[in-house]
Design a protein around this motif. Sequence first.
Motif, PDB file in Angstrom:
ATOM      1  N   LEU A  86      -1.819 -10.184   9.704  1.00  0.00           N
ATOM      2  CA  LEU A  86      -1.603 -11.246   8.727  1.00  0.00           C
ATOM      3  C   LEU A  86      -0.105 -11.336   8.450  1.00  0.00           C
ATOM      4  O   LEU A  86       0.495 -10.399   7.921  1.00  0.00           O
ATOM      5  CB  LEU A  86      -2.349 -10.955   7.430  1.00  0.00           C
ATOM      6  CG  LEU A  86      -2.065 -11.907   6.253  1.00  0.00           C
ATOM      7  CD1 LEU A  86      -2.421 -13.348   6.602  1.00  0.00           C
ATOM      8  CD2 LEU A  86      -2.820 -11.452   5.005  1.00  0.00           C
TER       9      LEU A  86
ATOM     10  N   CYS B  76       2.449 -12.744   6.177  1.00  0.00           N
ATOM     11  CA  CYS B  76       2.312 -13.183   4.791  1.00  0.00           C
ATOM     12  C   CYS B  76       3.678 -13.255   4.122  1.00  0.00           C
ATOM     13  O   CYS B  76       4.457 -12.299   4.174  1.00  0.00           O
ATOM     14  CB  CYS B  76       1.425 -12.192   4.035  1.00  0.00           C
ATOM     15  SG  CYS B  76       1.099 -12.623   2.314  1.00  0.00           S
TER      16      CYS B  76
ATOM     17  N   THR C  79       0.142 -17.239   6.475  1.00  0.00           N
ATOM     18  CA  THR C  79       0.034 -17.945   5.199  1.00  0.00           C
ATOM     19  C   THR C  79       0.936 -19.164   5.113  1.00  0.00           C
ATOM     20  O   THR C  79       0.705 -20.045   4.288  1.00  0.00           O
ATOM     21  CB  THR C  79       0.398 -17.021   4.016  1.00  0.00           C
ATOM     22  OG1 THR C  79       1.788 -16.646   4.117  1.00  0.00           O
ATOM     23  CG2 THR C  79      -0.483 -15.791   3.981  1.00  0.00           C
TER      24      THR C  79
ATOM     25  N   LEU D  54      -0.387  -5.838   8.009  1.00  0.00           N
ATOM     26  CA  LEU D  54       0.211  -6.847   7.140  1.00  0.00           C
ATOM     27  C   LEU D  54       1.698  -6.932   7.482  1.00  0.00           C
ATOM     28  O   LEU D  54       2.412  -5.933   7.417  1.00  0.00           O
ATOM     29  CB  LEU D  54       0.030  -6.453   5.675  1.00  0.00           C
ATOM     30  CG  LEU D  54       0.702  -7.326   4.620  1.00  0.00           C
ATOM     31  CD1 LEU D  54       0.084  -8.730   4.602  1.00  0.00           C
ATOM     32  CD2 LEU D  54       0.604  -6.673   3.243  1.00  0.00           C
TER      33      LEU D  54
ATOM     34  N   TYR E  19      -1.878  -2.204  -2.733  1.00  0.00           N
ATOM     35  CA  TYR E  19      -2.343  -2.370  -1.361  1.00  0.00           C
ATOM     36  C   TYR E  19      -2.142  -1.072  -0.589  1.00  0.00           C
ATOM     37  O   TYR E  19      -1.020  -0.560  -0.499  1.00  0.00           O
ATOM     38  CB  TYR E  19      -1.602  -3.503  -0.662  1.00  0.00           C
ATOM     39  CG  TYR E  19      -2.094  -3.726   0.746  1.00  0.00           C
ATOM     40  CD1 TYR E  19      -3.420  -4.088   0.994  1.00  0.00           C
ATOM     41  CD2 TYR E  19      -1.250  -3.538   1.842  1.00  0.00           C
ATOM     42  CE1 TYR E  19      -3.886  -4.267   2.284  1.00  0.00           C
ATOM     43  CE2 TYR E  19      -1.708  -3.731   3.139  1.00  0.00           C
ATOM     44  CZ  TYR E  19      -3.029  -4.086   3.353  1.00  0.00           C
ATOM     45  OH  TYR E  19      -3.498  -4.265   4.642  1.00  0.00           O
TER      46      TYR E  19
ATOM     47  N   VAL F 294       0.882 -10.529  -3.251  1.00  0.00           N
ATOM     48  CA  VAL F 294       0.587 -10.159  -1.867  1.00  0.00           C
ATOM     49  C   VAL F 294      -0.430  -9.031  -1.822  1.00  0.00           C
ATOM     50  O   VAL F 294      -1.363  -9.044  -1.003  1.00  0.00           O
ATOM     51  CB  VAL F 294       1.879  -9.764  -1.128  1.00  0.00           C
ATOM     52  CG1 VAL F 294       1.560  -9.147   0.228  1.00  0.00           C
ATOM     53  CG2 VAL F 294       2.789 -10.974  -0.955  1.00  0.00           C
TER      54      VAL F 294
ATOM     55  N   ALA G 133       1.541  -1.854   6.304  1.00  0.00           N
ATOM     56  CA  ALA G 133       2.389  -3.010   6.065  1.00  0.00           C
ATOM     57  C   ALA G 133       3.780  -2.723   6.604  1.00  0.00           C
ATOM     58  O   ALA G 133       4.276  -1.598   6.517  1.00  0.00           O
ATOM     59  CB  ALA G 133       2.464  -3.343   4.575  1.00  0.00           C
TER      60      ALA G 133
ATOM     61  N   ARG H 262      -7.807  -7.449   4.029  1.00  0.00           N
ATOM     62  CA  ARG H 262      -7.926  -6.217   4.812  1.00  0.00           C
ATOM     63  C   ARG H 262      -7.538  -6.415   6.274  1.00  0.00           C
ATOM     64  O   ARG H 262      -8.302  -6.114   7.201  1.00  0.00           O
ATOM     65  CB  ARG H 262      -9.350  -5.636   4.742  1.00  0.00           C
ATOM     66  CG  ARG H 262      -9.863  -5.355   3.344  1.00  0.00           C
ATOM     67  CD  ARG H 262      -8.938  -4.480   2.544  1.00  0.00           C
ATOM     68  NE  ARG H 262      -8.648  -3.199   3.198  1.00  0.00           N
ATOM     69  CZ  ARG H 262      -7.817  -2.294   2.703  1.00  0.00           C
ATOM     70  NH1 ARG H 262      -7.161  -2.523   1.569  1.00  0.00           N
ATOM     71  NH2 ARG H 262      -7.620  -1.163   3.349  1.00  0.00           N
ATOM     72  N   PRO H 263      -6.343  -6.915   6.550  1.00  0.00           N
ATOM     73  CA  PRO H 263      -5.907  -7.039   7.947  1.00  0.00           C
ATOM     74  C   PRO H 263      -5.631  -5.664   8.544  1.00  0.00           C
ATOM     75  O   PRO H 263      -5.378  -4.692   7.825  1.00  0.00           O
ATOM     76  CB  PRO H 263      -4.608  -7.839   7.826  1.00  0.00           C
ATOM     77  CG  PRO H 263      -4.063  -7.438   6.492  1.00  0.00           C
ATOM     78  CD  PRO H 263      -5.277  -7.282   5.604  1.00  0.00           C
TER      79      PRO H 263
ATOM     80  N   CYS I  61       6.452 -13.132   1.249  1.00  0.00           N
ATOM     81  CA  CYS I  61       6.650 -12.332   0.034  1.00  0.00           C
ATOM     82  C   CYS I  61       8.067 -12.636  -0.439  1.00  0.00           C
ATOM     83  O   CYS I  61       8.976 -11.820  -0.304  1.00  0.00           O
ATOM     84  CB  CYS I  61       6.451 -10.850   0.331  1.00  0.00           C
ATOM     85  SG  CYS I  61       6.445  -9.806  -1.154  1.00  0.00           S
TER      86      CYS I  61
ATOM     87  N   LEU J 175       5.122  -8.590   6.382  1.00  0.00           N
ATOM     88  CA  LEU J 175       5.743  -9.263   5.241  1.00  0.00           C
ATOM     89  C   LEU J 175       6.961 -10.049   5.713  1.00  0.00           C
ATOM     90  O   LEU J 175       7.850  -9.509   6.376  1.00  0.00           O
ATOM     91  CB  LEU J 175       6.157  -8.232   4.194  1.00  0.00           C
ATOM     92  CG  LEU J 175       5.012  -7.379   3.649  1.00  0.00           C
ATOM     93  CD1 LEU J 175       5.558  -6.237   2.803  1.00  0.00           C
ATOM     94  CD2 LEU J 175       4.047  -8.230   2.841  1.00  0.00           C
TER      95      LEU J 175
ATOM     96  N   ALA K  19      -3.815  -9.290   0.209  1.00  0.00           N
ATOM     97  CA  ALA K  19      -4.051  -8.411   1.347  1.00  0.00           C
ATOM     98  C   ALA K  19      -5.226  -7.463   1.116  1.00  0.00           C
ATOM     99  O   ALA K  19      -5.933  -7.097   2.059  1.00  0.00           O
ATOM    100  CB  ALA K  19      -2.785  -7.618   1.658  1.00  0.00           C
TER     101      ALA K  19
END
Length: 266
Positions: A191, A193, A172, A224, A248, A212, A252, A220-221, A195, A226, A216
Amino acid sequence: MTDTELVVVGCGTVVPEADRAASSYWVSSPGTGSAAQTHVLFDCGPGALQALARLGLPWGEITDLAITHFHADHVGALPGFFFALRHGLPRPRSRPLTVWGPAGTRTFFEKLAGAYGDFVLDPGFPVLIEEVAPGETRSLSGGPGLEAHKTPHTEESVAWRLDGETFSFGYTGDSGPSTELGSFMRGVSALVCECSLHDAQASDNHLSPARVAELATAARPRLLVLTHIYPHFRTGHDVARLVAEAGYDGDARIAREGLRVSLTNR
C-alpha cells in the motif's frame, strides 16, 4: 514466472527536491495465459519522465496510465511524456495506451491538447481515455482489475487498487482521512500511502501519522510504503516511527526513488 513489481519513480510533493520527482509509481506485471505484459504508471508528476529513464524503466512501453487527480504535482509531467512518445521512441509503437482516471479526465486531456498540441491525444498510436467511477472495476489489457475509490482531497480525486491473479497493489493518491479507504485496501501486497504532515499540522485533505496508522491497521498490507511526505516533516522526524507509535504494528518504510517491491503473493 517473473514477479509483479512496484518501483517508486517519484515520491515527492509540490516542493522541489533534488533527489526525488513528484508522485509517480510503476507496476509491471507479466500477464497471465495469453495476456500481454502490462506496465502501469500511477500518476505522472514533475520529473517522472527523467526518473523513469534514470531507473532504466521502459517508459515507451507503458500500457496503462492511472491518474488519481489533476493537481500539478501528480500530472505535471504528462505533456513532456506524450511529446516523448510522439518524437522520442526508437521504433514506432502500435499498442494502445489506456489512460484511466476519475470524472473529468477526458476534458482534462482535451485541454492539454489544446494548450500543447494534438500529440497529447494522438502521439502516433491509439490513446484510449477511460473515466472510472468510484466503486467500479475495469480490466486492463493484461488482465489485472483496476478499481477506483473516492478520496476526500479534491472533487474528483480517487485512490486505486490493482488486483491480478497473484498480486494486489493499493495507492491512496492524495487523501484526507477516510474510514472506508482502509477497508477498500484490505490485504494488498503493498500500500503506497501518503503521509504529508505531522499530526499537529493535519488538514482535512491530507493524511498524518495517526490517520495513516488507522487506515493501515484496517488495510493490513504486507508492506506499507509511506510517501508524499513534505520535506520539513521527513527530515525533522522519523515518520515510520510516528506511524508505529500511533498504533500500526506492520512493516512500514519510507518511499525513495528506485525502491523496488515484489507484489507477487508467496
